[in-house]
Scaffold this motif. Structure first.
Motif, PDB file in Angstrom:
ATOM      1  N   GLY A 102       0.815  -1.213   0.000  1.00 38.09           N
ATOM      2  CA  GLY A 102       0.000   0.000   0.000  1.00 38.09           C
ATOM      3  C   GLY A 102       0.842   1.253   0.000  1.00 38.09           C
ATOM      4  N   ARG A 103       1.933   1.229   0.758  1.00 36.43           N
ATOM      5  CA  ARG A 103       2.834   2.381   0.765  1.00 36.43           C
ATOM      6  C   ARG A 103       3.489   2.571  -0.595  1.00 36.43           C
ATOM      7  NH1 ARG A 103       7.923   3.607   4.865  1.00 36.43           N
ATOM      8  NH2 ARG A 103       9.124   4.848   3.411  1.00 36.43           N
ATOM      9  N   THR A 104       3.884   1.477  -1.235  1.00 40.22           N
ATOM     10  CA  THR A 104       4.527   1.563  -2.542  1.00 40.22           C
ATOM     11  C   THR A 104       3.589   2.165  -3.573  1.00 40.22           C
ATOM     12  OG1 THR A 104       5.832  -0.393  -1.978  1.00 40.22           O
ATOM     13  CG2 THR A 104       5.718   0.220  -4.303  1.00 40.22           C
ATOM     14  N   VAL A 105       2.366   1.672  -3.591  1.00 41.52           N
ATOM     15  CA  VAL A 105       1.360   2.206  -4.510  1.00 41.52           C
ATOM     16  C   VAL A 105       1.060   3.666  -4.179  1.00 41.52           C
ATOM     17  CG1 VAL A 105      -1.079   2.032  -5.134  1.00 41.52           C
ATOM     18  CG2 VAL A 105       0.337  -0.023  -5.056  1.00 41.52           C
ATOM     19  N   GLY A 106       0.967   3.963  -2.888  1.00 46.04           N
ATOM     20  CA  GLY A 106       0.697   5.345  -2.472  1.00 46.04           C
ATOM     21  C   GLY A 106       1.788   6.297  -2.891  1.00 46.04           C
ATOM     22  N   GLN A 107       3.065   5.853  -2.809  1.00 48.22           N
ATOM     23  CA  GLN A 107       4.170   6.706  -3.244  1.00 48.22           C
ATOM     24  C   GLN A 107       4.053   7.036  -4.727  1.00 48.22           C
ATOM     25  OE1 GLN A 107       7.807   5.186  -0.303  1.00 48.22           O
ATOM     26  NE2 GLN A 107       7.487   4.174  -2.233  1.00 48.22           N
ATOM     27  N   LEU A 108       3.737   6.035  -5.525  1.00 48.14           N
ATOM     28  CA  LEU A 108       3.614   6.249  -6.966  1.00 48.14           C
ATOM     29  C   LEU A 108       2.506   7.252  -7.271  1.00 48.14           C
ATOM     30  CD1 LEU A 108       4.012   2.510  -7.943  1.00 48.14           C
ATOM     31  CD2 LEU A 108       5.543   4.334  -8.719  1.00 48.14           C
ATOM     32  N   ARG A 109       1.376   7.093  -6.621  1.00 52.64           N
ATOM     33  CA  ARG A 109       0.244   7.996  -6.879  1.00 52.64           C
ATOM     34  C   ARG A 109       0.527   9.401  -6.329  1.00 52.64           C
ATOM     35  NH1 ARG A 109      -3.309   4.753  -9.222  1.00 52.64           N
ATOM     36  NH2 ARG A 109      -3.769   2.663  -8.394  1.00 52.64           N
ATOM     37  N   LEU A 110       1.232   9.465  -5.207  1.00 57.02           N
ATOM     38  CA  LEU A 110       1.583  10.778  -4.650  1.00 57.02           C
ATOM     39  C   LEU A 110       2.490  11.538  -5.617  1.00 57.02           C
ATOM     40  CD1 LEU A 110       1.646  12.826  -2.295  1.00 57.02           C
ATOM     41  CD2 LEU A 110       3.612  11.567  -1.391  1.00 57.02           C
ATOM     42  N   PHE A 111       3.485  10.871  -6.188  1.00 61.40           N
ATOM     43  CA  PHE A 111       4.363  11.543  -7.138  1.00 61.40           C
ATOM     44  C   PHE A 111       3.612  11.947  -8.398  1.00 61.40           C
ATOM     45  CE2 PHE A 111       8.044   9.897  -4.724  1.00 61.40           C
ATOM     46  CZ  PHE A 111       8.779  11.070  -4.673  1.00 61.40           C
ATOM     47  N   ALA A 112       2.639  11.146  -8.811  1.00 62.45           N
ATOM     48  CA  ALA A 112       1.825  11.528  -9.959  1.00 62.45           C
ATOM     49  C   ALA A 112       1.114  12.850  -9.692  1.00 62.45           C
ATOM     50  CB  ALA A 112       0.822  10.427 -10.289  1.00 62.45           C
ATOM     51  N   SER A 113       0.508  12.966  -8.522  1.00 66.57           N
ATOM     52  CA  SER A 113      -0.171  14.219  -8.154  1.00 66.57           C
ATOM     53  C   SER A 113       0.819  15.362  -8.007  1.00 66.57           C
ATOM     54  CB  SER A 113      -0.945  14.023  -6.843  1.00 66.57           C
ATOM     55  OG  SER A 113      -1.930  13.029  -6.975  1.00 66.57           O
ATOM     56  N   HIS A 114       1.984  15.046  -7.460  1.00 66.94           N
ATOM     57  CA  HIS A 114       2.985  16.080  -7.188  1.00 66.94           C
ATOM     58  C   HIS A 114       3.484  16.723  -8.476  1.00 66.94           C
ATOM     59  CE1 HIS A 114       6.079  18.181  -4.981  1.00 66.94           C
ATOM     60  NE2 HIS A 114       7.039  17.603  -5.683  1.00 66.94           N
TER      61      HIS A 114
END
Length: 504
Positions: A102-114
């Motif tokens: 979940g953290r790995t997926v969350g990091q990817l999506r966070l960078f997408a938004s960033h």
């Protein structure tokens, strides 16, 4: 469905076998055979990454955000298989692997938004002043640009969040940098299934296949050839002090040196100030023991040292021991890590002036907690007591007074974290400590434990050496993208030639 690894490298969109192979060493379940990486594999992967950069480095933020989200989608689609192979290889419990996924997926999506927000570009504009005397000023625009192919080394203790598609990879891809990952021998099957997810996302998003490659572990020449390849522009690493320092030196010795962003070691000291100790030493002791033993102590933020005044340590020690007595043996990530833990335990136990408070036997790949105590005077005279032991080992350091506590803080090496437990009555002491601690660590906590690193905008996961090799960087959080960017100034350049639309 059970995942069956095929044991090949992923190089520029092709699954490549090797001439030799190695066998995985899982904590449980079947072992599998994997191709041994070679310098030739590294060269092919890096050459492809350089070719990919000419399109990926100039792709739009929308395209890269879609790619990051596609990787996250593909990882989620393989969730059950990832958990199965990950638990087998690492010995970590299912809940830990699920949380890490979940953290790995969350990091990817966070960078997408960033990157979609665009603030990471740090755009600056000095408007032309042609009439300025004595000299006119040209029009100047500055923007952050990707640096080129990046090397990432998979970490032993985080088979997902700090490995194949972990934070370093996510940040580099978000920046526009192709990535070559050297997989870790502790979890090659987990690396392979994550590489499959990235490969699927590359095809879905019609990216250049060289944007990502995975080369499985090999001899030392694999890592050496990766950091010394002339087309690699930066390296992300999480691992041991010895291994990281060797790679750091290789990066510095290249004909064209490159930055090495290594996270290497930290004991994450906890300072318990007098009022906090007087009011809740037992509560803090129990909580600290829980943090110390979490995940068999195999976290880079494991709080290995506690500093407390000697006449206040009794309740803390009793509560910590009571909590440690409840802790069962835990499987460590590899036999090598378990052996290193036993060596570290022996080093602490046999040091002059060290008293054993709690110990239990541990065998082969299992770890049990150990707790020791020493004085600040002894700690200050023996620098090995301040070196990290990777595992659930704690050392209580008894200070005579606040002045000696501050002396100990001054003597610390660089840390990822430093923690203050305090009450309102400790404010003056805390104000004295803070200038010292902020020079020692990248993150300072109050009344909490450092295990658990939030992936966010404000997080700093790094610190002065040996916590990391670059104290101006973080390996967790959106700021980590800055490691793989460099500023470029465009003087009198028309907007149509700029790589990004400039925001007024």
């Amino acid at each position: 469905m059970t995942f069956q690894p095929h044991g090949k490298h992923l190089i520029a969109g092709t699954w490549v076998a090797g001439e030799t192979s190695f066998s995985s060493d899982p904590a449980h379940g079947a072992a599998h055979s994997f191709a041994v990486g070679t310098p030739a594999h590294i060269d092919a992967a890096v050459q492809a990454a350089e070719q990919a950069f000419w399109s990926f480095g100039y792709s739009s933020r929308d395209q890269r955000a879609a790619f990051l989200n596609a990787i996250a989608d593909q990882i989620e689609a393989r969730s059950a298989e990832i958990t199965e192979i990950g638990t087998q290889e690492s010995g970590l419990p299912e809940a830990r692997l699920q949380g890490e996924r979940g953290r790995t997926v969350g990091q990817l999506r966070l960078f997408a938004s960033h990157i979609l927000a665009g603030t990471y570009l740090d755009q600056r504009h000095d408007v032309a002043m042609p009439e300025r005397a004595p000299l006119p000023r040209p029009d100047m625009k500055m923007i952050q640009r990707p640096i080129g192919p990046v090397a990432v080394f998979g970490a032993s203790n985080f088979p997902l969040a700090f490995s194949t598609a972990g934070g370093d990879t996510a940040a580099a891809l978000a920046a526009g940098c192709p990535v070559v990952v050297k997989g870790h021998a502790a979890h090659p099957g987990t690396s392979e299934i994550i590489a499959e997810a990235i490969h699927a996302a590359i095809k879905t998003c019609d990216m250049h296949p060289g944007v990502f490659s995975l080369v499985h572990d090999g001899k030392h020449d694999v890592g050496h050839s990766l950091v010394q390849h002339p087309l690699i522009r930066a390296v992300g690493f999480t691992g041991s002090l010895g291994g990281g320092r060797a790679l750091f030196d290789l990066c510095a010795q290249r004909p064209e040196p490159i930055p090495f962003f290594g996270e290497l070691g930290s004991v994450n000291p906890v300072f318990i100030l007098p009022e906090a100790a007087a009011q809740r030493a037992g509560e803090i002791g129990a909580g600290w023991a829980g943090s110390l033993t979490m995940g068999a102590g195999q976290f880079c933020t494991n709080p290995g040292i506690v500093v407390i005044l000697k006449d206040q340590a009794g309740d803390f020690s009793k509560a910590a021991i009571a909590e440690l007595e409840k802790t069962h043996a835990q499987t460590m990530l590899t036999d090598g890590i378990a052996a290193a833990y036993r060596d570290g335990q022996h080093r602490i136990a046999t040091a002059d002036g060290v008293q054993e408070l709690f110990t239990a036997s541990c065998n082969q790949r299992e770890a049990t907690p150990h707790l020791y105590q020493t004085t600040a005077t002894e700690w200050l005279s023996n620098e090995t007591l301040g070196e990290e032991v990777f595992g659930p080992l704690g050392l209580i350091v008894l200070a005579d007074d606040l002045t000696q506590m501050q002396q100990l803080a001054h003597a610390l090496q660089g840390q990822l974290t430093c923690t203050l437990f305090m009450e309102e009555g400790d404010m003056a002491a805390a104000q004295t400590m803070m200038p010292v601690l902020e020079r020692k660590a990248g993150r300072i906590l109050r009344n909490g434990f450092p295990t658990g690193v939030e992936v966010s905008d404000a997080m700093v996961h790094g610190g002065p050496y040996p916590a990391s090799t670059n104290f101006g960087a973080t390996s967790v959080g959106t700021l980590s993208i800055r490691r793989f960017l460099r500023p470029v100034c465009y003087q009198n350049i028309p907007d149509d030639l700029l790589p990004e639309k400039f925001q007024a």
